[in-house]
Design an enzyme around this catalytic site. Structure first.
Site, PDB file in Angstrom:
ATOM      1  N   GLY A   1       0.802  -1.210   0.000  1.00  0.00           N
ATOM      2  CA  GLY A   1       0.000   0.000   0.000  1.00  0.00           C
ATOM      3  C   GLY A   1       0.835   1.260   0.000  1.00  0.00           C
ATOM      4  O   GLY A   1       0.307   2.361   0.001  1.00  0.00           O
ATOM      5  N   MET A   2       2.181   1.130   0.032  1.00  0.00           N
ATOM      6  CA  MET A   2       3.039   2.311   0.091  1.00  0.00           C
ATOM      7  C   MET A   2       3.744   2.592  -1.224  1.00  0.00           C
ATOM      8  O   MET A   2       4.428   3.598  -1.362  1.00  0.00           O
ATOM      9  CB  MET A   2       4.098   2.135   1.182  1.00  0.00           C
ATOM     10  CG  MET A   2       3.520   1.961   2.572  1.00  0.00           C
ATOM     11  SD  MET A   2       4.800   1.681   3.799  1.00  0.00           S
ATOM     12  CE  MET A   2       4.738   3.219   4.682  1.00  0.00           C
ATOM     13  N   GLY A   3       3.580   1.712  -2.217  1.00  0.00           N
ATOM     14  CA  GLY A   3       4.296   1.920  -3.460  1.00  0.00           C
ATOM     15  C   GLY A   3       3.665   1.206  -4.631  1.00  0.00           C
ATOM     16  O   GLY A   3       2.741   0.412  -4.477  1.00  0.00           O
ATOM     17  N   VAL A   5       4.853  -0.882  -8.337  1.00  0.00           N
ATOM     18  CA  VAL A   5       5.977  -1.524  -9.015  1.00  0.00           C
ATOM     19  C   VAL A   5       5.675  -1.566 -10.511  1.00  0.00           C
ATOM     20  O   VAL A   5       4.604  -2.023 -10.922  1.00  0.00           O
ATOM     21  CB  VAL A   5       6.222  -2.948  -8.480  1.00  0.00           C
ATOM     22  CG1 VAL A   5       7.422  -3.571  -9.187  1.00  0.00           C
ATOM     23  CG2 VAL A   5       6.468  -2.919  -6.969  1.00  0.00           C
ATOM     24  N   ASP A 114       8.849  -9.413   8.633  1.00  0.00           N
ATOM     25  CA  ASP A 114       7.564  -9.418   7.924  1.00  0.00           C
ATOM     26  C   ASP A 114       7.563 -10.548   6.896  1.00  0.00           C
ATOM     27  O   ASP A 114       7.247 -10.332   5.723  1.00  0.00           O
ATOM     28  CB  ASP A 114       7.312  -8.068   7.252  1.00  0.00           C
ATOM     29  CG  ASP A 114       5.834  -7.880   6.868  1.00  0.00           C
ATOM     30  OD1 ASP A 114       4.967  -8.557   7.478  1.00  0.00           O
ATOM     31  OD2 ASP A 114       5.551  -7.053   5.985  1.00  0.00           O
TER      32      ASP A 114
END
Length: 286
Positions: A1-3, A5, A114
């Site tokens: 959710g932060m990037g 590709v 993670d």
């Protein structure tokens, strides 16, 4: 959710690469820190089972871009969802290389923190082997950094794969925390069900702390003994290292590195058949 590709092409060499760009505003402890952490760790790790990062680029507007190797295949999350419960041999063939990659990271003082099916990619290599590769070291614990990576006092990670000591933030976090996460993945691969899945993240955290996982008839007894050990609530009751867990799983399953390589070569056919199949408009995705 932060990037995001994207596939990119190097104009000078014609090589295809992957570029990962931050899509949320930079903030302390946010995507900027995670991207820089990934790039730093890439310089420390060189292993077949870890995705390679070639460069970190900062655009004029402050956007950070990671230049990475382009992988062909699919995440373990998608693969497991598509296939359902796996045979012991196939699950072991996937998990043992992940443990080998983690052992390499742990030897460098890095704890991933993670390890989930979404962060394992089944990559089809040119030599015909499928290599499970670890992705996203953005919240990893790096050498000489004992502080927890948190947001608003909450430990980052995926709740149902987090080791109990990470949730409680008790004591130093070491490689045995990742061993716990691999145990959760292995149980899920063998049964099709995550042992700590719940309706909310908070409920998953509570399940990790409280639920004692029962044996499942689909899990071979010898493998269950090692799996149960990896899921111990106390770190000292687990395998001492990722390598120790890998060796124990090989012994329990009766497999060897050579036999598992054969399984991973066979896995290529399944992956390529899926990748080459025409998209089904009614399906939820890959």
């Amino acid at each position: 959710g932060m990037g995001e590709v994207w596939v990119a092409e190097n104009r000078d060499t014609g090589a295809e690469l992957a570029v990962k760009m931050a899509t949320v505003p930079a903030e302390p402890g946010g995507s900027s820190l995670r991207f820089r952490r990934e790039a730093r760790l890439a310089a420390m790790l060189a292993h077949r089972g870890v995705v390679r990062i070639f460069d970190l680029v900062e655009e004029a507007d402050g956007t950070l871009v990671l230049v990475m190797e382009l992988l062909r295949g699919e995440t373990l999350e998608h693969y497991a969802r598509r296939r359902g419960p796996l045979a012991t041999r196939e699950a072991t063939a996937i998990v043992v290389p992940v443990l080998a990659a983690l052992a390499h990271a742990h030897d460098a003082g890095i704890v991933h923190r993670d390890v989930t099916p979404a962060n394992v990619f089944l990559a089809i290599d040119p030599d015909g082997l499928v290599t499970p590769k670890l992705l996203d070291f953005g919240i990893a614990k790096v050498p000489a950094s004992g502080a927890s990576h948190t947001v608003d006092g909450r430990a980052l990670g995926t709740p149902r794969y987090m080791a109990p000591e990470r949730i409680r933030e008790q004591g130093a976090i070491d490689g045995r925390s990742d061993v716990f996460s691999v145990g959760v993945i292995l149980y899920e691969l063998l049964t099709g069900v995550c042992p700590f899945a719940a309706s909310t993240p908070a409920a998953s955290l509570a399940a990790v702390l409280e639920v004692v996982v029962d044996p499942d008839p689909r899990i071979e007894p010898k493998v269950w003994l090692e799996l149960r050990r990896s899921l111990s609530k106390r770190p000292y009751e687990r395998h001492a290292s990722a390598l120790a867990m890998a060796v124990a799983l090989l012994a329990a399953s009766g497999e060897t590195d050579a036999s598992l390589s054969d399984v991973l070569r066979q896995l290529r056919v399944c992956l390529e058949t899926h990748l080459d199949a025409p998209a089904d408009p009614a399906s939820p995705g890959p």
